[in-house]
Structures are given as C-alpha cells and as structure tokens.
Design an enzyme around this catalytic site. Sequence first.
Site, short mmCIF file in Angstrom:
data_model
loop_
_atom_site.label_atom_id
_atom_site.label_comp_id
_atom_site.label_asym_id
_atom_site.label_seq_id
_atom_site.Cartn_x
_atom_site.Cartn_y
_atom_site.Cartn_z
N HIS A 269 -5.71 -13.81 -36.38
CA HIS A 269 -5.04 -13.94 -35.15
C HIS A 269 -5.74 -12.72 -34.21
CE1 HIS A 269 -2.40 -13.88 -31.84
NE2 HIS A 269 -1.97 -15.21 -32.18
N GLU B 143 0.50 -15.07 -28.00
CA GLU B 143 -0.53 -15.75 -27.54
C GLU B 143 0.07 -16.08 -25.92
OE1 GLU B 143 -2.58 -18.11 -29.91
OE2 GLU B 143 -3.37 -19.26 -28.35
N ARG C 64 -1.11 -13.83 -22.82
CA ARG C 64 -2.44 -14.32 -22.48
C ARG C 64 -2.07 -15.75 -21.47
NH1 ARG C 64 -5.75 -15.15 -27.27
NH2 ARG C 64 -4.11 -14.31 -28.35
N ARG D 223 -8.26 -19.22 -31.51
CA ARG D 223 -8.29 -17.93 -32.20
C ARG D 223 -9.52 -17.46 -32.78
NH1 ARG D 223 -1.90 -19.17 -34.32
NH2 ARG D 223 -1.10 -18.81 -32.18
N HIS E 94 -3.50 -14.47 -40.50
CA HIS E 94 -2.46 -14.93 -39.84
C HIS E 94 -1.91 -16.25 -40.45
CE1 HIS E 94 0.31 -15.58 -36.51
NE2 HIS E 94 -0.25 -16.66 -36.14
N HIS E 95 -3.00 -17.31 -40.73
CA HIS E 95 -2.41 -18.60 -41.13
C HIS E 95 -3.31 -19.17 -42.09
CE1 HIS E 95 0.08 -22.36 -40.41
NE2 HIS E 95 -1.37 -23.02 -40.79
N ARG F 257 -6.26 -23.34 -36.74
CA ARG F 257 -5.14 -24.10 -36.25
C ARG F 257 -4.65 -23.48 -34.94
NH1 ARG F 257 -0.32 -21.90 -35.20
NH2 ARG F 257 -0.62 -20.27 -36.65
#
Length: 449
Positions: free
Chosen positions: A242, A255, A258, A279, A382-383, A422
């Site tokens: 991220h 996010e 932004r 991302r 992050h993921h 993602r």
Amino acid sequence: GPKRYDVVVVGSGGAGLAAAIQAHDEGASVLIVEKMPTIGGNTIKASAGMNAAETRFQRVKGIQDSKELFYQESLKGGGNKNNPELLHRFVENAPEAIEWLARRGIMLNDITTTGGMSIDRTHRPRDGSAVGGYLISGMVRNVNKRGIDVMLDTSVDDILFEQGEVCGVRLLTEEQESLTVQAKSVVVATGGFSANSAMVVKYRPDLEGFVTTNHKGATGGGIALLERIGAGTVDMGEIQIHPTVEQNTSYLISESIRGGGAILVSQQGNRFFNEMSTRDKVSAAIIALPEHYAYIVFDEHVRAKNKAADEYIGRGFVTSASSPRELADKLGMDHHAFLATLERYNGFVEKQHDDDFGRTTALRAPINEGPFHAIQIAPGVHHTMGGVTINTETEVLNAAQQVIPGAYAAGEVVGGIHGGNRIGGNAVADIIIFGTLAGHQAALRAKRS
Ligand code: ADP
C-alpha cells in the site's frame, strides 16, 4: 462426547462473520473460532469502503455506473490476472451484498472512490468514518443478537478429514487444551499472510524489511490448514504494498484522503505521479523517489469531509500550518517549489484536466483553504492476493480443480479474485460477497447430510 455443530467458521474477520450470520439465518448451528483475543481480524482496519456497482445508494445519488465497467476496471487494476469466473460472481453479487448489510442495520450509503476506479462506487458509512470498525461492530451486534457461539483465543490447528470429506476441526484453546469439534461444513476465513514476514519474503524477496499494515494474526495459517487436506493455491507471489503508510506506527493512511482531493508531494515539493492510479503503481513511484517517501498534502476542505483525517491528527501523524509556505518550511521543503506545485494543481482542478500526470478522478477542489496539512508516508505490505483455490460457490478446490467436500473458504485466504493487484474497496466487497456465499453453501450442505 465431542461438540457438534453444522458449521464451524474459522476466523472472525468480515468473511467469517458474514458466513456465520448467513449460515445461522438458514437454520444451521454455527461456531466461530478466533485465535486472537478480539473479534474483527484485519477487517477492523479496513478504511476505504466497499465497492459495488448499480446499487440503490448510487441511484439515490444519481451516480451512473455499470457492473461491466466495475468488472473491466477491477480486471485492468489486477493486471488482467484475475480469475474471470470469480470476478464475474464478485461483480454480479456486489449490489445484493450492500443490501444484505443494509437489512442487518449496516448502512454504507455514503460513496467515494479509490485508485483505479473511474466512478464513485466505494460505499462507506454516512458520517465518512472508516468502514472496518463500523462493519465489524455491526456484524458483532448481529452475531450476539442471534446467540451464535464464539470462541476467542482459540485456534483451529487441524481440519478433520475422513472418508473423502471434511468432518470437523481440532481446536487449541487458550488453556492449551486440544478439543475436537464435529462439523458437516468448515468455512475457512482466516485472512492473508501480510504479517508473516518469512512467508512474504519467501514469495517476494524484494519485500524484505518492509513494514506491514496488518494485524499480527495475519499469518497465513489457514492456507497451510487447507493445503494439508489437499487444497491448491494460486498467485502466492502477488503481494500488494500500500503506498501510504505512516512508517513509525505502520498505520495505513486511507486512500479516501486522496479520493477526497489530496495530492502526493515529494520532499522536493513536487507532485510526481497520478495519485489516483492503482496501489502497485503509486507505490512504485514513491519507492523510486530519492528519499523513498512522500507527503500526502490536503487542506481544511478535505479534512472537514474525512473523519479519518481527524483520527490521523489525533495520532500525531499530521503536520499542519496556516499557509502553504509555513507548511513547506515545517517539512523542510523548498517553499517556492511547493507553492508552484499547489498553484499548478489548482489550475488543473479548475480546468478538470491534469496536464502533468493524467489524474482523471478526485480532481475535486483546489487546495487553498487553510489550515494546510501533510502526512509523511511510504509503502508497506498490505494485502496478499494469492491463496487457496475455490470455485464460484466458495468450495475449496484441490490442485486438480476438484471440490474438497465440506471445505469452504472466503476472504483474503482465497486467491485469484484480485489478480496481481487488489483495488481499494474490493476487499471489503470480497469478504461480504463470498463470506455470505460460503455461509449459504455450508448451511446447504449441513441440511443435505
Ligand atoms: P478476512 O478479511 O478475509 O475476513 P481477516 O484478516 O479480517 O480476514 O480475519 C481473519 C481472522 O482469522 C483473524 O481474526 C485471524 O486472527 C483469524 N485466524 C487466522 N488463523 C486462524 C486459526 N488457525 N484459527 C482461528 N482463527 C484464525
């Protein structure tokens, strides 16, 4: 004798809770097992919202959207690596998942956008607060109301498998006691492995030393549990970093800041990329800066619309100043460059065209209302997009693509839906869509047998 349930749900994040509530509502007896001392998993940290196209709440706001566009943008964002069948099911079921929550008192009727989406389709609580806490507290309310059994501080350390089908789980309780629970269906909703740095680095050596935004229970144990009964895996090396993480605390800066109109500025005082890109791309641009970090810059107008911004101020992440010049000075940034950057960006907002980096979304308002704010950020793990293989009914598949009877999986433990990247807002959608589907399938199997 051993305890007996129709359905055991492993993990109490969004996917597990959704599965448990759905299975209960279809008449199944359900046990939720959670290894951590608290409910909510990594879902409780979700910030942006829940993506869905063609929803009632979009219609109320006059937002024109289509499932086809949602599909195409998710596929593009995922580098065309997404599993098409799973992605189709995801997009198709998304509006109903929003309604499923609404019927249970969880209203996501404010709408914003995230990187990679051209339409406002990220549904979040009306007051603009982070989606995760709201979602988990709402689902816990539903779990409690139904009297669904929950065991905390208890981990599933084996899935029992006999005569070609799943027949229960073995638990390790807080007192280190081993316990067998019989079940007709087991839903594995154990989340991803971002917090297991050895596992991350095994698949992605380049991510050595990166911080993670995830809770410490995100260790990927569920993948190993399912692999032991034959599950296949896919996309294990697809790990998302991220772009905007506060590095001292590993805290994710949503996010939605932004999306609300903030920009990214380098230590030199310049914009350097389309802030609303996906991302993976925004992260790469930050890593490519000489300092490997950047600032999220926004004004009072953006702050007032985002509850999260106040939280970041409260946590001490935000440098604020009454003028852009003063802000630049506080950040040790060349203020001439910074003032020129703001002026140029505000001109792009006015003409709704970003000549420099082609930002096409969230060019919402000029950044000109004091006080002015900045948060220093850099990327973090992050993921994990990879995980076990399932079919569109959330049945776990072995390496030969055959169903493993009685085993269901939903949420971040599953691979394939998000491909190589993602999109923000697609994980919350994923856990509700496939969580409810897993609960449905698990209850159905229990009824049949
Ligand atoms: P998702 O977003 O897919 O729902 P989360 O990360 O929110 O995933 O939740 C997964 C939950 O599963 C976490 O609370 C985690 O602690 C829990 N968990 C992981 N492995 C086990 C296990 N072996 N036994 C019980 N709970 C587990």
